[in-house]
Design an enzyme around this catalytic site. Structure first.
Site, mmCIF file in Angstrom:
data_model
loop_
_atom_site.group_PDB
_atom_site.id
_atom_site.type_symbol
_atom_site.label_atom_id
_atom_site.label_comp_id
_atom_site.label_asym_id
_atom_site.label_seq_id
_atom_site.Cartn_x
_atom_site.Cartn_y
_atom_site.Cartn_z
ATOM 1 N N LYS A 68 -3.192 -8.199 -0.487
ATOM 2 C CA LYS A 68 -4.040 -7.536 0.601
ATOM 3 C C LYS A 68 -4.153 -8.948 1.452
ATOM 4 O O LYS A 68 -4.031 -8.809 2.741
ATOM 5 C CB LYS A 68 -5.371 -7.436 0.098
ATOM 6 C CG LYS A 68 -5.545 -5.991 -0.427
ATOM 7 C CD LYS A 68 -6.865 -5.688 -1.078
ATOM 8 C CE LYS A 68 -6.816 -4.130 -1.654
ATOM 9 N NZ LYS A 68 -7.930 -4.048 -2.375
ATOM 10 N N LYS A 118 5.413 8.280 -4.671
ATOM 11 C CA LYS A 118 4.112 9.232 -5.162
ATOM 12 C C LYS A 118 3.573 9.323 -3.807
ATOM 13 O O LYS A 118 3.781 8.772 -2.971
ATOM 14 C CB LYS A 118 3.385 8.573 -5.909
ATOM 15 C CG LYS A 118 3.658 8.246 -7.327
ATOM 16 C CD LYS A 118 2.608 7.859 -8.246
ATOM 17 C CE LYS A 118 1.991 6.545 -8.165
ATOM 18 N NZ LYS A 118 0.452 6.212 -8.991
ATOM 19 N N LYS A 142 -2.313 7.991 0.129
ATOM 20 C CA LYS A 142 -3.597 8.180 1.144
ATOM 21 C C LYS A 142 -3.489 7.972 2.269
ATOM 22 O O LYS A 142 -3.754 8.588 3.448
ATOM 23 C CB LYS A 142 -4.791 7.475 0.600
ATOM 24 C CG LYS A 142 -5.665 8.202 -0.559
ATOM 25 C CD LYS A 142 -6.914 7.398 -0.642
ATOM 26 C CE LYS A 142 -8.023 8.029 -1.607
ATOM 27 N NZ LYS A 142 -9.122 7.182 -2.068
#
Ligand code: TRP
Length: 338
Positions: free
Chosen positions: A120, A202, A205
């Site tokens: 991050k 996968k 979001k």
């Protein structure tokens, strides 16, 4: 001096969901479906991690709507506020207190080498705040605040969980046996993999929205996304090896279609007669039948703010009760009871 009695044998489950982005099929089959099962078997605490979202999303304009959406979608999937404690992190103020105590037991060195922190920080170099650094401490506080030992999470959370264990053990060592060790917990040893529709990994979001099926997608969108899934002209001969992108659409069919249909298409594949157009149409219909009722229920709930608030209150009451009990023991153990 050990007058604290940890409830080690009670099976307490705790997990958190970040209110960022729309829930998708991978969230459902990878997590929510397990929560729904666990709520019948354990004492469960499921939490919307709104405080955690502040570490990366300081702009709170959309926070309320995102919190409401996560709540509505989870309830639509079968989470029952009467069975589990389903609550919002910021509604349990003791979280902040325990986080503060645990911060005194967390070392800069171990926090700085957390993989999620490094990721991050790299992605967002202009906002490397202290909350981001201590993200795993807050997560540990969430978990041990209920003295939970079972934490249903995916692989990406393993390091955070290991740190939660470290902090719990460190606390116990310094102040007395208060916390059980939290461990990752899932029913099936291998977590269900829900591949994206374009064979790049996968469902996600936020990235790759065209190849992800969201619980909020309308019928048309679902069918269109599936129609665009990567296929080819079909096997050239009998009993060909199945390419991974075909395996992926079969995996999706396994999630929502009846077994006979899957068998039929597997046989067609092995015979070399499979028609992917038909396959996708069938899969599209079954997917719509699966997602539409969830979407409808979530939409209805989102239009009923009073009910959403009521759900949050029911959850907060249960979570606060457990948190108050734990914090009484924590303050006693620390000698912070004068
Ligand atoms: N960090 C978790 C995630 O990104 C969310 C989370 C917050 C969590 N608190 C938690 C998960 C406590 C398990 C337990 O998905």
């Amino acid at each position: 001096m050990d007058k604290t009695i940890p409830n080690f044998d009670k099976k307490i489950v705790m997990s958190g969901i970040r209110p960022t982005g729309f829930l998708h099929l991978g969230n459902y089959f990878g997590a929510i479906r397990n929560y729904v099962k666990m709520q019948d078997e354990y004492e469960c605490y499921f939490m919307v991690a709104d405080l955690h979202s502040l570490t990366t999303h300081p702009d709170t304009k959309e926070l309320k709507q995102n919190v409401y959406r996560v709540i509505a979608e989870n309830i639509a999937c079968g989470l029952d506020p009467e069975k589990a404690a389903f609550y919002c992190q910021s509604h349990v103020r003791e979280t902040a207190e325990l986080y503060l105590y645990l911060n005194m037991l967390a070392y800069m060195g171990e926090l700085e080498k957390t993989v999620t922190f490094k990721d991050k920080a790299r992605q967002n170099p202009e906002n490397i705040n202290a909350g981001l650094l201590t993200y795993p401490v807050l997560q540990a506080a969430d978990i041990i605040l209920h003295r939970a030992s079972y934490v249903p999470v995916g692989k990406d959370q393993e390091q955070h969980l290991e740190m939660a264990r470290t902090f719990a053990i460190r606390f116990n060592y310094r102040y007395g046996n208060v916390f059980p060790e939290p461990h990752a917990f899932n029913y099936n040893a291998a977590l269900v993999k829900v591949p994206s529709l374009d064979n790049t990994g996968k469902m996600s979001k936020s990235e790759n929205q065209a190849a992800t099926l969201y619980l909020a997608d309308d019928d048309d969108t679902i069918r269109k996304k599936i129609k665009k899934a990567l296929t080819d002209g079909g096997p050239k001969e009998k009993n060909s090896v199945m390419p991974d992108y075909i395996e992926n659409i079969f995996l999706l069919m396994e999630l929502v279609s009846p077994q006979e249909k899957i068998e039929k298409y597997k046989n067609d594949f092995n015979d070399g007669t499979i028609r992917y157009g038909d396959f996708k149409e069938d899969l599209g219909n079954d997917m719509v039948n699966f997602i539409a009722p969830i979407r409808q229920k979530a939409t209805d709930l989102l239009n009923d703010e009073k009910r959403i608030k009521e759900i949050m209150e029911i959850g907060a009451a249960k979570a606060n009760k457990s948190a108050n009990e734990t914090m009484r023991i924590v303050r006693d153990a620390m000698g912070m009871n004068y």
